[in-house]
Each structure stands twice: as C-alpha cells, then as structure tokens.
Write a protein that holds these residues in place. Structure first.
Motif, PDB file in Angstrom:
ATOM      1  N   PRO A 373       0.813  -1.229   0.000  1.00 27.11           N
ATOM      2  CA  PRO A 373       0.000   0.000   0.000  1.00 27.11           C
ATOM      3  C   PRO A 373       0.846   1.281   0.000  1.00 27.11           C
ATOM      4  CG  PRO A 373      -0.710  -1.533   1.714  1.00 27.11           C
ATOM      5  CD  PRO A 373       0.569  -2.050   1.184  1.00 27.11           C
ATOM      6  N   GLY A 374       2.056   1.237   0.564  1.00 32.19           N
ATOM      7  CA  GLY A 374       2.888   2.436   0.670  1.00 32.19           C
ATOM      8  C   GLY A 374       3.965   2.242   1.714  1.00 32.19           C
ATOM      9  N   ASP A 375       4.642   3.357   2.093  1.00 35.11           N
ATOM     10  CA  ASP A 375       5.699   3.289   3.092  1.00 35.11           C
ATOM     11  C   ASP A 375       5.130   2.998   4.473  1.00 35.11           C
ATOM     12  OD1 ASP A 375       7.470   3.863   1.092  1.00 35.11           O
ATOM     13  OD2 ASP A 375       7.467   6.041   1.486  1.00 35.11           O
ATOM     14  N   SER A 376       5.951   2.342   5.296  1.00 38.34           N
ATOM     15  CA  SER A 376       5.665   2.075   6.720  1.00 38.34           C
ATOM     16  C   SER A 376       4.590   1.019   6.940  1.00 38.34           C
ATOM     17  CB  SER A 376       5.270   3.366   7.458  1.00 38.34           C
ATOM     18  OG  SER A 376       6.288   4.342   7.334  1.00 38.34           O
ATOM     19  N   TRP A 377       4.055   0.390   5.854  1.00 37.22           N
ATOM     20  CA  TRP A 377       3.067  -0.678   6.044  1.00 37.22           C
ATOM     21  C   TRP A 377       3.777  -1.999   6.296  1.00 37.22           C
ATOM     22  CZ3 TRP A 377      -2.184  -0.148   6.309  1.00 37.22           C
ATOM     23  CH2 TRP A 377      -2.718   1.089   5.925  1.00 37.22           C
ATOM     24  N   GLU A 378       3.215  -2.814   7.210  1.00 39.23           N
ATOM     25  CA  GLU A 378       3.774  -4.118   7.542  1.00 39.23           C
ATOM     26  C   GLU A 378       2.707  -5.195   7.302  1.00 39.23           C
ATOM     27  OE1 GLU A 378       5.718  -6.551  11.330  1.00 39.23           O
ATOM     28  OE2 GLU A 378       5.143  -4.437  11.510  1.00 39.23           O
ATOM     29  N   GLN A 379       3.108  -6.258   6.547  1.00 36.81           N
ATOM     30  CA  GLN A 379       2.161  -7.334   6.271  1.00 36.81           C
ATOM     31  C   GLN A 379       2.015  -8.207   7.511  1.00 36.81           C
ATOM     32  OE1 GLN A 379       3.078  -9.629   2.802  1.00 36.81           O
ATOM     33  NE2 GLN A 379       1.347 -11.016   3.053  1.00 36.81           N
ATOM     34  N   VAL A 380       0.762  -8.439   7.910  1.00 35.66           N
ATOM     35  CA  VAL A 380       0.495  -9.200   9.129  1.00 35.66           C
ATOM     36  C   VAL A 380      -0.160 -10.544   8.824  1.00 35.66           C
ATOM     37  CG1 VAL A 380       0.356  -7.144  10.545  1.00 35.66           C
ATOM     38  CG2 VAL A 380      -1.705  -8.000   9.407  1.00 35.66           C
ATOM     39  N   GLY A 381      -0.510 -10.818   7.550  1.00 37.57           N
ATOM     40  CA  GLY A 381      -1.128 -12.100   7.219  1.00 37.57           C
ATOM     41  C   GLY A 381      -1.728 -12.071   5.830  1.00 37.57           C
ATOM     42  N   THR A 382      -2.410 -13.183   5.466  1.00 34.60           N
ATOM     43  CA  THR A 382      -3.106 -13.297   4.185  1.00 34.60           C
ATOM     44  C   THR A 382      -4.518 -13.853   4.407  1.00 34.60           C
ATOM     45  OG1 THR A 382      -2.184 -15.498   3.809  1.00 34.60           O
ATOM     46  CG2 THR A 382      -0.978 -13.639   2.870  1.00 34.60           C
ATOM     47  N   LYS A 383      -5.389 -13.633   3.435  1.00 36.19           N
ATOM     48  CA  LYS A 383      -6.774 -14.139   3.488  1.00 36.19           C
ATOM     49  C   LYS A 383      -7.138 -14.639   2.098  1.00 36.19           C
ATOM     50  CE  LYS A 383     -10.266 -11.317   3.495  1.00 36.19           C
ATOM     51  NZ  LYS A 383     -11.256 -10.310   3.904  1.00 36.19           N
ATOM     52  N   VAL A 384      -7.827 -15.821   2.012  1.00 34.46           N
ATOM     53  CA  VAL A 384      -8.240 -16.418   0.737  1.00 34.46           C
ATOM     54  C   VAL A 384      -9.767 -16.424   0.661  1.00 34.46           C
ATOM     55  CG1 VAL A 384      -8.144 -18.450  -0.745  1.00 34.46           C
ATOM     56  CG2 VAL A 384      -6.169 -17.852   0.685  1.00 34.46           C
ATOM     57  N   GLU A 385     -10.313 -15.904  -0.428  1.00 35.81           N
ATOM     58  CA  GLU A 385     -11.757 -15.904  -0.684  1.00 35.81           C
ATOM     59  C   GLU A 385     -12.023 -16.758  -1.925  1.00 35.81           C
ATOM     60  OE1 GLU A 385     -12.992 -11.890  -1.094  1.00 35.81           O
ATOM     61  OE2 GLU A 385     -12.605 -11.367   1.020  1.00 35.81           O
ATOM     62  N   TYR A 386     -13.181 -17.570  -1.918  1.00 33.03           N
ATOM     63  CA  TYR A 386     -13.498 -18.497  -2.998  1.00 33.03           C
ATOM     64  C   TYR A 386     -14.813 -18.094  -3.662  1.00 33.03           C
ATOM     65  CZ  TYR A 386     -10.007 -21.531  -0.847  1.00 33.03           C
ATOM     66  OH  TYR A 386      -8.851 -22.040  -0.323  1.00 33.03           O
ATOM     67  N   HIS A 387     -14.933 -18.401  -5.019  1.00 31.50           N
ATOM     68  CA  HIS A 387     -16.177 -18.256  -5.765  1.00 31.50           C
ATOM     69  C   HIS A 387     -16.154 -19.239  -6.935  1.00 31.50           C
ATOM     70  CE1 HIS A 387     -13.382 -15.687  -7.993  1.00 31.50           C
ATOM     71  NE2 HIS A 387     -14.147 -15.931  -9.064  1.00 31.50           N
ATOM     72  N   THR A 388     -17.355 -19.612  -7.507  1.00 33.14           N
ATOM     73  CA  THR A 388     -17.482 -20.614  -8.567  1.00 33.14           C
ATOM     74  C   THR A 388     -17.478 -19.925  -9.927  1.00 33.14           C
ATOM     75  OG1 THR A 388     -18.763 -22.060  -7.111  1.00 33.14           O
ATOM     76  CG2 THR A 388     -18.891 -22.494  -9.482  1.00 33.14           C
ATOM     77  N   GLU A 389     -16.695 -20.493 -10.849  1.00 36.20           N
ATOM     78  CA  GLU A 389     -16.633 -19.980 -12.207  1.00 36.20           C
ATOM     79  C   GLU A 389     -16.810 -21.142 -13.180  1.00 36.20           C
ATOM     80  OE1 GLU A 389     -13.077 -17.859 -13.009  1.00 36.20           O
ATOM     81  OE2 GLU A 389     -13.548 -16.172 -11.679  1.00 36.20           O
ATOM     82  N   GLU A 577     -17.167 -26.653 -14.058  1.00 35.72           N
ATOM     83  CA  GLU A 577     -17.295 -25.633 -13.013  1.00 35.72           C
ATOM     84  C   GLU A 577     -16.228 -25.898 -11.958  1.00 35.72           C
ATOM     85  OE1 GLU A 577     -21.198 -25.572 -11.443  1.00 35.72           O
ATOM     86  OE2 GLU A 577     -22.084 -24.595 -13.215  1.00 35.72           O
ATOM     87  N   GLU A 578     -15.565 -24.797 -11.500  1.00 34.76           N
ATOM     88  CA  GLU A 578     -14.502 -24.975 -10.505  1.00 34.76           C
ATOM     89  C   GLU A 578     -14.496 -23.821  -9.529  1.00 34.76           C
ATOM     90  OE1 GLU A 578     -10.774 -22.996 -12.925  1.00 34.76           O
ATOM     91  OE2 GLU A 578     -10.920 -25.188 -12.804  1.00 34.76           O
ATOM     92  N   GLN A 579     -13.976 -24.131  -8.340  1.00 37.55           N
ATOM     93  CA  GLN A 579     -13.839 -23.122  -7.296  1.00 37.55           C
ATOM     94  C   GLN A 579     -12.552 -22.315  -7.554  1.00 37.55           C
ATOM     95  OE1 GLN A 579     -15.777 -22.370  -4.550  1.00 37.55           O
ATOM     96  NE2 GLN A 579     -17.362 -23.771  -5.317  1.00 37.55           N
ATOM     97  N   VAL A 580     -12.671 -20.994  -7.583  1.00 39.56           N
ATOM     98  CA  VAL A 580     -11.526 -20.116  -7.827  1.00 39.56           C
ATOM     99  C   VAL A 580     -11.206 -19.365  -6.528  1.00 39.56           C
ATOM    100  CG1 VAL A 580     -10.620 -18.198  -9.168  1.00 39.56           C
ATOM    101  CG2 VAL A 580     -12.148 -19.866 -10.239  1.00 39.56           C
ATOM    102  N   ALA A 581      -9.902 -19.457  -6.127  1.00 36.41           N
ATOM    103  CA  ALA A 581      -9.466 -18.795  -4.883  1.00 36.41           C
ATOM    104  C   ALA A 581      -8.783 -17.463  -5.224  1.00 36.41           C
ATOM    105  CB  ALA A 581      -8.505 -19.690  -4.114  1.00 36.41           C
ATOM    106  N   THR A 582      -9.114 -16.432  -4.460  1.00 35.02           N
ATOM    107  CA  THR A 582      -8.470 -15.117  -4.581  1.00 35.02           C
ATOM    108  C   THR A 582      -7.764 -14.813  -3.267  1.00 35.02           C
ATOM    109  OG1 THR A 582     -10.192 -14.357  -6.099  1.00 35.02           O
ATOM    110  CG2 THR A 582      -8.782 -12.678  -5.086  1.00 35.02           C
ATOM    111  N   GLU A 583      -6.440 -14.577  -3.338  1.00 38.45           N
ATOM    112  CA  GLU A 583      -5.637 -14.349  -2.132  1.00 38.45           C
ATOM    113  C   GLU A 583      -5.421 -12.851  -1.927  1.00 38.45           C
ATOM    114  OE1 GLU A 583      -1.379 -15.793  -0.136  1.00 38.45           O
ATOM    115  OE2 GLU A 583      -1.829 -16.190  -2.261  1.00 38.45           O
ATOM    116  N   TYR A 584      -5.600 -12.402  -0.691  1.00 38.09           N
ATOM    117  CA  TYR A 584      -5.402 -11.006  -0.325  1.00 38.09           C
ATOM    118  C   TYR A 584      -4.362 -10.927   0.798  1.00 38.09           C
ATOM    119  CZ  TYR A 584      -9.709 -10.151  -2.914  1.00 38.09           C
ATOM    120  OH  TYR A 584     -10.659 -10.096  -3.887  1.00 38.09           O
ATOM    121  N   ALA A 585      -3.541  -9.893   0.771  1.00 38.00           N
ATOM    122  CA  ALA A 585      -2.575  -9.632   1.844  1.00 38.00           C
ATOM    123  C   ALA A 585      -3.165  -8.647   2.831  1.00 38.00           C
ATOM    124  CB  ALA A 585      -1.273  -9.078   1.270  1.00 38.00           C
ATOM    125  N   GLN A 586      -2.981  -8.920   4.131  1.00 38.01           N
ATOM    126  CA  GLN A 586      -3.470  -8.060   5.201  1.00 38.01           C
ATOM    127  C   GLN A 586      -2.320  -7.167   5.684  1.00 38.01           C
ATOM    128  OE1 GLN A 586      -6.814  -8.325   6.092  1.00 38.01           O
ATOM    129  NE2 GLN A 586      -6.896  -9.795   4.387  1.00 38.01           N
TER     130      GLN A 586
END
Length: 647
Positions: A373-389, A577-586
């Motif tokens: 996101p910018g300076d001074s940000w520290e990553q504290v974890g990740t999160k995965v969200e799923y949806h069908t395509e 049809e398959e489950q698609v995972a989207t990974e986000y950084a916290q």
C-alpha cells in the motif's frame, strides 16, 4: 587552539590536534590532559601522551567511555612549550551524548571557511606576485580575506615553504590577515617556486587551505655586495655586533640605512657607517634584552637578509600577566527554548514518535507477490476468498474427469503429434526448421603403413621385414690426399695444405787452411718443410629400411536433429465448473504522534586572570611583562630552563 569534534558519542574514538606557533623560536613540547575520568587516551604505537608528558605529540586520540554526571561536558587541555622554557595552555570543551542520541551535526556547523582573497605584494611591484609577476628576495607582504557563517573568529596559519611560518587570529564579518616574511637572497631557489600556504580554521574546527607558488628572479647587480653579520654577547643580557658589507662593483656606494631585528619584537635602524677601505663598510649596533633566552638576530638590507642566533641570560625568565577573553559555549537538547536569554537553535537533534493507533488495509496477491500500500506498512497475514466460475475449452480429447462434452466436432485443427529423430553427416543438409539435438560419435579403425630406417613419430608402430633398400641416416667426415679417391656421393667441404715431411741440407760456414788444403770446421744444417694438399669430404651413412605398421582409431561425428510432426484432428467443446481462490494480503501501519528535539547553544564571554611564560595570543587585555629570577630550587610554574644545572 585545539581542533576536533565538539560533540561525540559514548564509546567513540576521536583525534584532536593542537595548533601553536612561537614568534621567537620553534615549539618543542606538547602535553595533553583532561579533567574527567570518562576520557581515556589511546596509544597509537608511539608515545602515549598524558598530563605528565614533557615532550608529547601534536595530535592525541581520546576514547569517550561515559557521560559525565555534572553537565555531560569534559575539558581537554594541551600545554605547549618552546625552547626558552615558555609554556601556554589551550582548552576545548567536548559534549558526550548517547550513541542513539547523536545525529548528524547541523549543516551550518559543517561549513568550511570561505577564502575570498589571497594576495602577495612588494613595495616596488604594482600587481600581485601570484601569477606572471615574479618576486625578488626581501620582505614580502601576504594578505588573506576570509569569511565564515558560524564563527565569530578565524585562525590564519601561514607556511612559507620550509623557511618559516606565522599565525594570526582575526574577528569580524570579513576577517583579514596580513603578515610579512623576509626572503633572503641565499635562501630562495630561482629555478623552482616557494609554495606559500594559508590555512583558515573556524571555531568548530573546520578548515580550508589554499597553496600558491611564489617565483623569484635575481635582479641585475643583486649579488654585487658580500655581507657578514657578526654578533657576540657583552653581558648577561646584552649583545654587540656589526654588519660588514664588501662591494664587488667599482664605484658602488653603501646603503644609507638598514634594519636590524633582534628577535624579541624590537628593531634598530642603522645609518652610521664606518668605512674600512674603498670597498668595505661596517654598521655597528648594541642591544639589551629584557628576558633570557635564544634569539635570532637578522639584518635586512634591500633584498638581502642575514641571520645569526645568540643566547643571553642565565637565571631569569619572562612571565606574562594578563586578562584573557574566555568564550563559554553551553549546549543542550530540548523540544522548546531553554529558560534564560541568549539561547540559539542550531539544528535538529532527534525525532521521537509515540504510537496512538493502527491503520489497516487489504491488497491483491498476484503471482505470489502482494501489492504494497505504501511506506511504513507491515504485512500481518493473508486471506483467501473463494467463488465458482464456469470454464469452457475446445480439445481433441477430454481435459479431465470433471469436464463434460457439450458439443462434438465444433472444429478441425492441425495438432502436434511428436518429434521425429533424424541424423545427417553434415549440418548443411539440415533444414532451418529442424531442432538441433547434438553430435553422434562414430568410431572406425584403419591400418597405417610406412617405410623407414628408424621408428616413425607417434605411438603404436610395429616393425616388419626389411624392404631391401638402404636409407641415408647421416654423414661422417673424412680427409683424402687425392680427389680421385672420393666417391660420387661424397660432398666436398674444403681443402688445406699440410706439412708432409722435411728436407735436410748442410752448408759449411767456416773453413780452415791446413797444410795447403781447405777444411770445413763449422757446418750449418737447414731443414726445409715439404707441403702437400689434402681434401675434406662429408660421406653419407646408410642403414637398412624396414616396413612399419600400426592400427589407428578415428572418430567421426554425425549430427542429430528432431523434426516436429503434425496431423489433423476433430475438436470438441468441453465445459466444467470450478472453485476459484483469490488471495489477499493483510496490512497494518501504526499511527504516531511526532515530537522533535532541537539542539540549543548559548555563548557567554568573560575575562579571566591568567599567567603565561610566553606572550599570549588572541583577545587579551591589561598585558604586563615581568622578568622573574629563577628560584634556587626549581618550583612548579617556572620554565624548564630554571631546572637546568640543578641536581
């Protein structure tokens, strides 16, 4: 004065230099001392300078081990002595701070003095001597003008090659230093320039130097006068002397006056002259010194300078009493201006932060890399969200178990079947679309034969039967007495004559007459050499010739390629049809309240009563010079000259 850092951190080591000069002789000793146990002198492999050293070094290394409890300031002292026993002491205050509290000095304190002007002149030269204008031996005036944004006082140090030096301390907005130095006729080199250097140092220890060459030329008739300076002592504190001039040019007249400098700040202009003969003149002088010591007496006549060193006095010394202006610099660190008048902010010491909250954010992770996101940000974890395509593709065969065929024969395409290997003996045969794989080695054997009297070069040769021929293998040398003896294959080299024998002949050299007959009573024998000719030839030598045979392995290479093969196939449409995972950084970023701490400085001046064995420099007042007698037993405060001769 002492040069070096004014603010240091705990555990650091720094070097300090003392700058000193003496108008009547060289500086002979340096002694260092400090008033705090938090400062240690560092030995550098030579003399370790302490407060009791009588002959130390001009520079000293100090290690600062802790912060003093009183005011975080320590005092460094350097005591300087000359060869006459005179001493003076310089002091410097140093502030000690913690390692993490010391930041870069203020930019203003790092600025070096700026030298605006640097010139040299003589009375009979209209322009500056630095440049195309050359100087002549004699007294030359040097001028330098400098300025500094953060110092009220500058020290000008002058160095005139290896002939001498001078120093002045100036103050004001544009500080100007002017000194003069006498260059003797016999002291300068007319073939090379004398480097003249001025070094300007401010109160923070920053300095700047400029060196310019001074060229000299010899005036016509300059050496038409030979001079001799004679000086002798006539009493405990008095001298008497004369300057004798002998002109080498006919009709030359002596100068109407000349100056004698006695080395104690006084001089005498001589105009009375005694004439010994038509070409010799003598100027006489006397002088009494107020203090004992060693002085350099020099006579200046136009562009010529003569020097002589004398020692006067035995058991007296000079003591100077005066008041000296002392400048005290107080420094502190605070967020606001300290209480009291005169405080000036000189820079930022440090910035402190106090956390008051946390800001959060979420960004997409693509190919294993998260967007920051910018300076001074520290990553504290990740999160995965799923949806069908739903995914659709066209293939000749089913992509997998989860794929369902929805329509057959929707297309016909050329498909890749695989690779066909091909081997050729030359790369030139291969087509451009073939893919090169590598070389393929082929080993073959063959039998190699030859005929030779000796073993051929190389390995593996086996000798067979004789061929019946002879082969020449070399030459020998022989001599013959007749060329007809030589064979047809012989090679003629040269001929020479030699002694083949001697012929004897006898001759009577003296006869005697006896009874009417002549008889030989002495004979002479002569041997005559007989010469013959011989001939030198090179005779060929032969040896039997044999058959030789060996088996040789040879490796040849073919070149392997592979070629793509294709065929046409029917394509069908498949769906799954398959489950698609989207990974986000916290991400998290702390929110701080910022506080700046500033460095403050206050300068206070006062007058202190002091006593010195050498004439003080700098800002002094009420200066009094006293001639003291040495005690019968040397006491502290007296020069080393009073100790001489005592047990």
């Amino acid at each position: 004065m002492i040069q070096g850092k004014s603010t240091v951190s705990v555990g650091s080591v720094h070097e300090y230099d003392v700058i000193a000069s003496d108008p009547d002789g060289p500086v002979t000793s340096f002694a260092w001392a400090t008033d705090s146990s938090t400062v240690e002198s560092v030995e550098t492999g030579g003399l370790l300078n302490t407060a009791t050293a009588t002959d130390g070094a001009k520079s000293q290394l100090y290690r600062f081990t802790a912060i003093p409890e009183a005011d975080a300031t320590v005092s460094l002292r350097a005591t300087v002595g000359d060869e006459h026993g005179g001493v003076t002491t310089a002091e410097k205050g140093v502030i000690i701070v913690e390692q993490d509290g010391l930041t870069k000095d203020s930019p203003q304190a790092e600025v070096k003095p700026e030298i605006l002007q640097y010139e040299a002149s003589q009375s009979d030269t209209p322009s500056s001597l630095f440049g195309s204008q050359k100087a002549v031996p004699g007294r030359i005036v040097f001028t330098a003008v400098a300025t500094d944004n953060d110092s009220e006082q500058l020290t000008f140090e002058w160095q005139f090659g290896d002939l001498g030096s001078a120093q002045t301390v100036e103050s004001g907005e544009k500080m100007r230093s002017e000194v003069s130095f006498p260059f003797g006729t016999d002291e300068v080199d007319y073939l090379s320039a004398v480097p003249v250097t001025v070094t300007v140092t401010d109160q923070n220890g920053n300095s700047r130097s400029v060196t310019k060459p001074l060229d000299f030329e010899e005036r016509p008739g300059q050496r038409q006068v030979e001079e001799t300076l004679n000086v002798s002592t006539t009493g405990e504190m008095s001298i008497r002397g004369s300057l004798e001039l002998r002109t080498t040019a006919t009709g030359a007249s002596p100068p109407s006056q000349l100056n004698i400098f006695f080395g104690d700040g006084t001089r005498q202009t001589l105009s009375s002259v005694d004439q010994t003969d038509e070409q010799t003149y003598s100027y006489r002088f006397e002088h009494r010194y107020r203090s004992s010591g060693e002085y350099v007496v020099h006579a200046q006549r136009d562009d010529s300078i003569s020097r002589e060193t004398v020692s006067v006095g035995e058991r007296t010394y000079v003591e100077w009493q005066y008041e000296q202006k002392v400048t005290k610099n107080t420094r502190t660190v605070a967020a606001k201006r300290p209480a009291g008048d005169g405080w000036k902010r000189i820079g930022v010491d440090s910035v402190t932060y106090k956390q008051t909250g946390v800001q959060t954010a979420q960004t997409l992770v693509s190919d294993g890399t998260a967007i920051i996101p910018g300076d001074s940000w520290e990553q504290v974890g990740t999160k995965v969200e799923y949806h069908t395509e739903q995914r659709t593709t066209r293939k000749a065969e089913s992509p997998g178990e989860d794929w369902q065929i929805t329509e057959r024969n929707v297309d016909e395409r050329v498909v890749f079947d695989g690779w066909e290997p091909r081997t050729v003996p030359s790369k030139q045969i291969a087509d451009n679309d073939w893919e090169y794989v590598g070389r393929v080695a082929k080993t073959t054997t063959r039998t190699e034969t030859t005929e030779s009297a000796t073993r051929p070069d190389g390995n593996g040769w086996e000798r067979g039967p004789k061929t019946g021929d002879s082969v020449q293998v070399g030459h020998s040398t022989t001599w013959v007495s007749n060329q007809f003896i030589a064979g047809s294959a012989w090679e003629y080299v040269r001929s020479e004559q030699y002694v083949s024998g001697y012929t004897k002949s006898t001759t009577c050299v003296e006869y005697a007459n006896f009874r009417g007959g002549n008889y030989c009573v002495e004979e002479s024998t002569t041997w005559t050499a007989n010469y013959d000719t011989r001939y030198k030839y090179r005779v060929p030598e032969y040896d039997d010739e044999y058959e030789w045979e060996r088996t040789v392995e040879e490796t040849t290479y073919d070149y392997e390629y592979r070629v793509e093969t294709y065929s046409r196939a029917a394509f069908h449409e498949y769906t799954t049809e398959e489950q698609v995972a989207t990974e986000y950084a916290q991400w998290e970023k702390p929110i701080y309240n910022e506080t700046e701490l500033y460095r403050w400085k206050k300068t206070e001046t006062s007058w202190e009563q002091k006593t010195s064995l050498s004439e003080p420099n700098g800002d002094v007042r009420n200066l009094e010079k006293q001639v003291r007698e040495c005690s019968e037993k040397w006491q502290k405060g007296e020069p080393e000259s009073c100790r001489e001769g005592q047990p």
